[in-house]
Write a protein that holds these residues in place. Sequence first.
Motif, mmCIF file in Angstrom:
data_model
loop_
_atom_site.group_PDB
_atom_site.id
_atom_site.type_symbol
_atom_site.label_atom_id
_atom_site.label_comp_id
_atom_site.label_asym_id
_atom_site.label_seq_id
_atom_site.Cartn_x
_atom_site.Cartn_y
_atom_site.Cartn_z
ATOM 1 N N PHE A 108 0.672 -1.270 -0.201
ATOM 2 C CA PHE A 108 0.113 -0.096 -0.167
ATOM 3 C C PHE A 108 0.933 1.338 0.033
ATOM 4 C CE2 PHE A 108 -2.701 -2.829 1.881
ATOM 5 C CZ PHE A 108 -3.928 -2.952 0.867
ATOM 6 N N ASP A 109 2.296 1.169 -0.133
ATOM 7 C CA ASP A 109 3.134 2.415 -0.089
ATOM 8 C C ASP A 109 2.716 3.289 0.998
ATOM 9 O OD1 ASP A 109 5.040 3.944 -1.111
ATOM 10 O OD2 ASP A 109 3.869 5.110 -2.361
ATOM 11 N N VAL A 110 2.883 2.559 2.303
ATOM 12 C CA VAL A 110 2.685 3.379 3.382
ATOM 13 C C VAL A 110 3.857 2.858 4.445
ATOM 14 C CG1 VAL A 110 0.414 3.630 3.184
ATOM 15 C CG2 VAL A 110 1.041 1.842 4.478
ATOM 16 N N THR A 111 4.030 3.670 5.643
ATOM 17 C CA THR A 111 5.078 3.106 6.704
ATOM 18 C C THR A 111 4.614 1.871 7.320
ATOM 19 O OG1 THR A 111 4.323 4.335 8.162
ATOM 20 C CG2 THR A 111 5.883 5.351 6.732
ATOM 21 N N THR A 112 5.341 1.057 7.884
ATOM 22 C CA THR A 112 5.001 -0.018 8.735
ATOM 23 C C THR A 112 4.379 0.316 9.972
ATOM 24 O OG1 THR A 112 7.032 -1.227 7.744
ATOM 25 C CG2 THR A 112 5.790 -2.140 9.926
ATOM 26 N N PRO A 113 4.628 1.374 10.528
ATOM 27 C CA PRO A 113 3.858 1.927 11.709
ATOM 28 C C PRO A 113 2.272 2.306 11.460
ATOM 29 C CG PRO A 113 5.988 2.805 11.788
ATOM 30 C CD PRO A 113 6.020 2.340 10.367
ATOM 31 N N THR A 114 2.042 2.556 10.321
ATOM 32 C CA THR A 114 0.758 3.138 9.740
ATOM 33 C C THR A 114 0.140 1.763 9.626
ATOM 34 O OG1 THR A 114 1.567 4.925 8.627
ATOM 35 C CG2 THR A 114 -0.745 4.134 8.066
ATOM 36 N N VAL A 115 0.674 0.786 9.044
ATOM 37 C CA VAL A 115 -0.016 -0.624 8.728
ATOM 38 C C VAL A 115 -0.354 -1.202 10.322
ATOM 39 C CG1 VAL A 115 0.331 -3.038 8.213
ATOM 40 C CG2 VAL A 115 0.943 -0.925 6.720
ATOM 41 N N ARG A 116 0.762 -0.852 11.228
ATOM 42 C CA ARG A 116 0.457 -1.425 12.492
ATOM 43 C C ARG A 116 -0.519 -0.787 13.291
ATOM 44 N NH1 ARG A 116 6.697 -1.799 13.956
ATOM 45 N NH2 ARG A 116 7.268 -3.820 13.116
ATOM 46 N N GLU A 117 -0.933 0.549 13.109
ATOM 47 C CA GLU A 117 -2.163 1.340 13.528
ATOM 48 C C GLU A 117 -3.307 0.732 13.164
ATOM 49 O OE1 GLU A 117 -3.841 5.811 13.891
ATOM 50 O OE2 GLU A 117 -1.832 5.536 13.084
ATOM 51 N N ALA A 118 -3.402 0.457 11.685
ATOM 52 C CA ALA A 118 -4.627 -0.001 11.106
ATOM 53 C C ALA A 118 -5.041 -1.284 11.827
ATOM 54 C CB ALA A 118 -4.386 -0.190 9.448
ATOM 55 N N LEU A 119 -3.947 -2.236 11.676
ATOM 56 C CA LEU A 119 -3.974 -3.580 12.338
ATOM 57 C C LEU A 119 -4.568 -3.422 13.893
ATOM 58 C CD1 LEU A 119 -0.787 -5.395 11.115
ATOM 59 C CD2 LEU A 119 -3.515 -5.875 10.083
ATOM 60 N N ARG A 120 -4.119 -2.582 14.555
ATOM 61 C CA ARG A 120 -4.605 -2.331 15.855
ATOM 62 C C ARG A 120 -5.919 -1.969 15.936
ATOM 63 N NH1 ARG A 120 0.536 -0.470 17.099
ATOM 64 N NH2 ARG A 120 -0.058 1.577 16.591
#
Length: 231
Positions: A42-54
């Motif tokens: 998705f061309d985003v940062t890993t912390p952004t993905v982790r926030e979405a997963l949370r």
Amino acid sequence: MSYGSQPSLSERLADDIVEIIRTERLAPGDALASSRELARRFDVTTPTVREALRRLEATEVVEFRHGSGTYVGPGVDRRLLANPHQPRSDRASVLELVGARLVLEPAIAATAARIQSLDGVEQLGLAAGNALLPPEESLRRSAHFHVALAAASGNTLLREAVEALLYVRAREQVEIRHRYNDRERDHAEHVEIYEAVRAGDAAAAERLTREHLTAIRDAVTAADFPGEEGR
């Protein structure tokens, strides 16, 4: 797909992760791609993905397993979500749940008896023994008897409706199990309902389910609830 840095980024990303689950037909227990892989996708940062997963973890759409990864959770197909901050259960809220179930479940049992789905009846028989389990454990079982009864009706929406009721009002359902605490009686009544469904006796299945839920309502009505003294 590229995202800009806007407040709804993690929410939109969470929606896209759910779309991956649906597109790839992943089921509860299936592994998701790693956070790094999703970030690249998705061309985003890993912390952004982790926030979405949370965000998704909060509604049990995904679950984290320490040292193993991220997996599809049991909430992925839920249409209704529980409020984790709902008030403590009282007699009125528990009776409200029983009342809703009295409207729905007798007719569902009759439908299950009429269609006699071989797989549905088999799963219902397997679930009958859950009444013998402690209250909290029985709710964690995937084959909850009353959900299995709704599933045996052959109507997915009815199954989802009963499952959602029991999930959204999980506290009240645990209170019901504590008040209707004769495990042997509860089990025997489940077995009677199962046998009526298996026999294709719609009238008996409906009557037995109504009598079972009415007995539960009577037990709740007669029970003591903490905090009611002096009201």
